[in-house]
Design a protein around this motif. Structure first.
Motif, PDB file in Angstrom:
ATOM      1  N   VAL A 524       0.880  -1.077   0.057  1.00 18.55           N
ATOM      2  CA  VAL A 524       0.197  -0.022  -0.255  1.00 18.55           C
ATOM      3  C   VAL A 524       0.945   1.266   0.036  1.00 18.55           C
ATOM      4  CG1 VAL A 524      -1.849   1.190   1.060  1.00 18.55           C
ATOM      5  CG2 VAL A 524      -1.672  -1.281   1.362  1.00 18.55           C
ATOM      6  N   LEU A 525       0.499   2.121  -0.848  1.00 14.35           N
ATOM      7  CA  LEU A 525       1.448   3.588  -0.838  1.00 14.35           C
ATOM      8  C   LEU A 525       0.511   4.476  -0.933  1.00 14.35           C
ATOM      9  CD1 LEU A 525       4.321   2.747  -3.464  1.00 14.35           C
ATOM     10  CD2 LEU A 525       4.509   3.174  -0.731  1.00 14.35           C
ATOM     11  N   ILE A 578      -2.752   0.292  -4.375  1.00 14.11           N
ATOM     12  CA  ILE A 578      -2.838  -0.704  -3.620  1.00 14.11           C
ATOM     13  C   ILE A 578      -2.861  -2.008  -4.359  1.00 14.11           C
ATOM     14  CG2 ILE A 578      -4.241  -2.013  -1.838  1.00 14.11           C
ATOM     15  CD1 ILE A 578      -5.696   0.652  -1.270  1.00 14.11           C
ATOM     16  N   LYS A 579      -2.005  -3.114  -3.986  1.00 15.22           N
ATOM     17  CA  LYS A 579      -2.113  -4.227  -4.584  1.00 15.22           C
ATOM     18  C   LYS A 579      -3.435  -4.798  -4.968  1.00 15.22           C
ATOM     19  CE  LYS A 579       2.490  -5.987  -3.989  1.00 15.22           C
ATOM     20  NZ  LYS A 579       3.482  -6.940  -3.298  1.00 15.22           N
ATOM     21  N   ARG A 580      -4.054  -5.287  -5.863  1.00 12.41           N
ATOM     22  CA  ARG A 580      -5.421  -5.787  -5.942  1.00 12.41           C
ATOM     23  C   ARG A 580      -5.529  -7.027  -4.937  1.00 12.41           C
ATOM     24  NH1 ARG A 580      -8.548  -8.448 -10.105  1.00 12.41           N
ATOM     25  NH2 ARG A 580      -6.929  -8.500 -11.333  1.00 12.41           N
ATOM     26  N   TYR A 611       0.753  -5.911   6.461  1.00 15.57           N
ATOM     27  CA  TYR A 611       1.278  -5.567   5.087  1.00 15.57           C
ATOM     28  C   TYR A 611       2.094  -4.140   5.149  1.00 15.57           C
ATOM     29  CZ  TYR A 611      -2.571  -8.662   3.532  1.00 15.57           C
ATOM     30  OH  TYR A 611      -3.265  -9.973   3.213  1.00 15.57           O
ATOM     31  N   LYS A 612       2.905  -4.351   4.098  1.00 17.20           N
ATOM     32  CA  LYS A 612       3.938  -3.337   4.019  1.00 17.20           C
ATOM     33  C   LYS A 612       3.405  -2.149   3.456  1.00 17.20           C
ATOM     34  CE  LYS A 612       8.660  -2.369   2.442  1.00 17.20           C
ATOM     35  NZ  LYS A 612       9.749  -2.744   1.712  1.00 17.20           N
ATOM     36  N   LEU A 613       3.306  -0.914   4.359  1.00 15.66           N
ATOM     37  CA  LEU A 613       2.897   0.377   4.089  1.00 15.66           C
ATOM     38  C   LEU A 613       4.118   1.310   3.703  1.00 15.66           C
ATOM     39  CD1 LEU A 613       0.512  -1.057   5.501  1.00 15.66           C
ATOM     40  CD2 LEU A 613      -0.410   1.128   5.822  1.00 15.66           C
TER      41      LEU A 613
END
Length: 941
Positions: A524-525, A578-580, A611-613
């Motif tokens: 997530v970015l 965000i990755k789907r 998750y990696k943010l």
């Protein structure tokens, strides 16, 4: 932008000789001098916003070998960013400068996280500078060991420090200890290395650094002064030093100099704490709090018969130890943290006692009376310089190597939600079509628009041939979360980019987002954003009078989560990549109508699920600020309920820091109230309290402290502490005999007393509450056929009782009471004191506490028979009311005077001071309540 080969930037909050005298400033100066000696081009960026070219003009003359720049000046010249106000905004301003210069290597410190955004950009492939973080001790490390209560802003600072460390190319620690501490704290260290700091003195002409540094030996009986060298912090051992000095015998009371900045300890001013705890100390006491590093070392060097004391209770690798070795001054430190790594094994026993009062006091006396041999260090400056030269050479090589960037072009689905804003939607699509990235699809969800203008605009979009595939989905109004989920269900991309219809993209938005995601591996970015106002129909592209676009950065999201994320959103806006697959695992947005914070909730769940943010520090879109938006007009309670439920759903484990923060307000108030109460019983109580409310290192604080010393009869100390006209006036008054010095520790009266075997009362400890869990006090006690009434009752915290009874608060559940034999036959209603176990009593029988109500719960944990010994008061006119009770038992003691004034004392060691304010001279004695069979010495000064 031009590349400047070999140029290095050192970013630091302080620089020795410029603005502060701490260890970080000394290390930064030493590092700068070393790099220049190796031929590198060196810039130093000072992030202290109180410093500018103008304010430091005189000091800058001492730094001609390298260039010093000031963040404040850079910000003043940047009309895009808002003035920084905290560590996060300062870190962003540092990033903007670093990006504009393209340094090959940038050095940061862990403390304050000034390299957070820069290190994040490095991992995302957005800058090529090699990032090095020097470990001195993070804000979390300092907070935990000073036992400070946290604030949300501090949690945020600690989070960016941790992120900076993990995203650095290299971390360098001066001790193995700190690397181990970070690892144990769950921080994923990148490539790391242990290498001692470089002190500025090692670059002076004539300095010989070929051999291990050492300190001069101490001749027996040659020490007349102790210099406490460090800030007045708990972790620096300030309280430990006071406790050690308090137990020095009367035959050994050298002068004390506190060389370091004042602070607060449980809200009490550190200087007044020293005068209070050492009120009867025989030597002089002085405070030196305003010297820069070089001046402080000159001060120590001139004190030929002094012993430095650095009694830290926790420490990384203190520069003060290296500085003492450098100037050859003997010292006593403590065996904590990484200090032992600086000292040769054969010398450690002589100068590294354990960090507890008696061991420290014994080590100081032993050194002063018997002397100590020459202390040897493990520091060889030449070898340390060579090690740093190797590090810099390797860093330069790393800077020349290209960073591998994933060149794949995954499909990005831009998910746009629309509701009744056709003009904004048109501008949003216009900017998206101009994107530099070409593998894009656009999914528009109309969330139940009703106006003709909106429907017509959607019809036009459907008939228009766009550069990218555009799909329009129309559905009844279900609000933002549902609309975004609909878009995501129809998206085909590997990544989803959520985009509100009033957000306006920069042309490189998608390309930069994708590059950052692929390079960093983020799930997530979020990103930085420019701001424009809702009432400007032209959108963000407004020009000033000279035709340039107005751009404004006003908010500083950080993308990452932490404890602060439970309380406010620092992740960023919903305009995020965000990755789907990750979005699907998160379950998408929750679909609550009319409730805000849906983006905060999603990011928080992603953080809690591991998750990696991250955040792209570049402003990739324009954010419209509206005074009439949902967050301004919605239901705040409902918005936050969404966050509460998100945490409930993940079932996250409670963290100790959450508890620390939750009770910080109440606990801080309790500490302040207790400190004020205790100080109210001291002589010159008003001065003690005034010092609690002023800047510890201000001239006002020093003036009040000198007045306090006068009130305490410490005339010589008052003169030492005072400055300017106040000192002149004190000297004049002293010469005229108007200041009567108090006789330090001269006994006016001394008695040894011992209790008998006939108890006149009891001191008991336990707990007592009513059926609702409210604390209750005993009003009398029936023991056998005798009755006792309380002279004194004190309440205290009992968290064990709180847990056992399931109560919300532990405050005042415990009770400590002094009960005296009562000869009256007047009785109160009797109730049996509930207890969970039989109590060992001094004689047969059972105790009943009389409280005037029924249905109480409680337990007597300890009950000791006591006797009251009457001790006459001194009749000497010079007596000001200080009494000392010396006992080796650590027992409860109570003192009564004036027939009604009474207080408890619980000695933690064998000394306890009672100060009797406003003494009524008609009273001729005090009553001291002690357990049976105890003998104590009572001193009056």
């Amino acid at each position: 932008m031009s590349s400047r080969l070999g140029e290095i930037l050192i970013v630091t909050e302080e620089l020795a000789g410029l603005n502060r005298s701490g260890g970080i400033g000394a290390c930064a100066l030493g590092q700068s001098l070393h790099l220049r000696s190796l031929g590198y081009q060196v810039d130093v960026l000072i992030t202290d916003l109180d410093c500018s070219q103008a304010t430091q003009r005189e000091q800058l003359r001492n730094f001609s070998s390298f260039t010093v720049r000031f963040l404040r000046d850079l910000v003043d010249a940047d009309d895009v960013i808002s003035q920084p106000v905290d560590a996060i905004s300062k870190s962003y301003c540092v990033y903007r400068y670093v990006k504009s210069q393209n340094y090959h290597v940038v050095h940061f410190n862990d403390w304050l996280g000034s390299g957070f955004y820069t290190a994040m950009a490095r991992r995302q492939g957005l800058i090529s500078s090699v990032i090095v973080t020097h470990l001195h001790g993070s804000s979390e490390w300092v907070r935990r060991h000073n036992k400070n209560l946290p604030r949300l802003e501090e949690f945020e600072t600690e989070a960016i420090e941790k992120s900076q460390i993990e995203n650095s190319d290299l971390v360098i620690s001066p001790s193995e200890y700190l690397l181990d501490w970070y690892t144990a704290s769950g921080i994923r260290l990148p490539k790391s290395r242990v290498c001692n700091w470089l002190l500025p003195q090692w670059f002076n002409d004539g300095f010989d650094g070929e051999q291990p540094l050492s300190c001069a030996p101490v001749a027996p009986g040659s020490i007349d002064t102790l210099i406490f060298f460090g800030r007045h912090e708990r972790r620096k051992g300030f309280e430990l030093f006071l406790s050690a000095a308090a137990v020095f015998p009367k035959s050994f009371q050298p002068n004390l100099v506190f060389l370091g900045r004042f602070d607060r300890l449980n809200q009490e001013f550190s200087g007044s704490a020293a005068l209070r705890k050492l009120s009867g100390y025989g030597g002089e006491i002085d405070f030196v709090n305003d010297l820069h590093q070089q001046d402080a070392l000159r001060f120590i060097r001139k004190a030929k018969s002094a012993l430095c004391v650095m009694p830290s209770v926790v420490e990384n690798s203190p520069c003060v130890v290296g500085e003492c070795f450098t100037i050859g001054t003997p010292f006593i430190a403590t065996n904590v943290g990484g200090i032992a790594e600086l000292i040769a094994p054969d010398s450690r026993k002589a100068c590294l006692p354990e960090a507890e009062p008696k061991a420290l006091a014994d080590a100081i006396q032993r050194a002063a009376v018997l002397g100590i041999d020459r202390l040897e260090s493990t520091l060889v400056p030449r070898r340390i310089k060579e090690a740093w030269a190797e590090i810099h050479a390797a860093l330069q090589q790393n800077a020349k190597e290209m960073v591998e960037v994933d060149s794949s072009r995954p499909l990005v689905s831009v998910c746009i939600t629309h509701y009744e804003r056709p003009n904004f939607l048109r501008l949003a699509l216009q900017q998206l079509e101009a994107q530099s990235y070409d593998n894009v699809e656009i999914v528009i969800v109309d969330d139940g628009s009703r106006t003709k203008e909106s429907h017509e605009e959607l019809d036009i979009i459907e008939r228009t041939n766009f550069r990218f595939p555009v799909k329009i989905l129309r559905e009844p109004n279900k609000y933002l979360g549902a609309a975004r989920n609909t878009a995501a269900r129809h998206a085909k991309g590997d990544y989803l980019l959520f985009h509100d219809d009033d957000n306006v993209a920069e042309k490189q938005e998608i390309e930069v987002f994708v590059k950052a995601a692929l390079s960093s591996g983020a799930d997530v970015l979020t990103c930085q954003a420019f701001v424009f106002r809702a009432d400007d129909e032209r959108g963000p592209f407004v020009h000033d009078i000279v035709g340039q676009e107005r751009r404004s950065i006003e908010f500083y999201p950080i993308g990452i989560g932490g404890i602060f994320s439970y309380f406010r959103n620092r992740f960023g806006d919903a305009n995020a990549l965000i990755k789907r697959s990750v979005f699907a695992k998160l379950g998408g947005f929750t679909e609550l109508r009319g409730v805000g914070f849906e983006d905060w909730e999603l990011f928080l769940r992603a953080h809690l699920m591991g998750y990696k943010l991250g955040i792209v520090p570049e402003p990739l879109f324009h954010y419209r600020v509206s005074s009439g938006g949902m967050l301004a007009t919605g239901d705040i309670a409902q918005n936050f309920q969404r966050i509460f439920e998100a945490v409930d759903g993940v079932k996250s484990t409670a963290d100790g820091d959450i508890i620390r923060y939750a009770i910080s307000g109440d606990l801080s108030e309790q500490i302040t109230n207790l400190t004020c109460y205790n100080l109210s019983k001291e002589r010159a109580a008003d001065h003690h309290r005034r010092l609690m409310s002023v800047d510890p290192n201000s001239s006002e604080a020093r003036e009040i402290l000198a007045e306090l010393a006068v009130k305490l009869g410490r005339t010589r100390d008052a003169i030492n502490i005072s400055v300017g006209r106040q000192r002149e006036e004190l000297v004049r008054q002293a010469s005229q005999g108007k200041l009567k010095p108090r006789l330090h520790r001269q006994e006016l009266q001394h008695e040894t007393i011992r209790t008998g075997d006939r108890g006149q009362g009891y001191i008991l400890r336990g707990w007592l509450v009513d059926r609702c869990g409210h604390p209750r006090n005993p009003k009398a006690m029936l023991f056998g056929h005798e009755y006792f009434k309380p002279l004194l009752v004190e309440r205290y915290e009992r968290p064990d009782v709180q847990r056992a009874l399931g109560l919300d608060d532990s405050t005042n559940l415990g009770v400590k009471a002094l009960l005296q034999r009562e000869r009256s036959e007047l009785l109160l209603d009797k109730i049996t004191f509930a207890r969970s176990a039989k109590i060992a009593m001094p004689k047969s029988g059972h105790a009943k506490l009389l409280c005037g109500e029924s249905q109480l719960k409680g337990h007597i944990d300890n009950m000791v028979a006591c006797d009251a010994i009457r001790v006459p008061l001194p009749q000497d006119e010079s007596w000001e009311g200080e009494m000392e009770i010396v006992t080796g038992h650590g027992v409860d003691v109570a003192v009564k005077w004036n027939s009604k004034a009474i207080e408890f004392g619980s000695p933690q060691s064998y000394r306890k001071h009672f100060v009797i304010p406003c003494l009524d001279r008609r009273s001729e004695a005090v009553d001291i309540f002690l357990p049976l069979g105890i003998s104590v010495d009572v001193y009056f000064y």
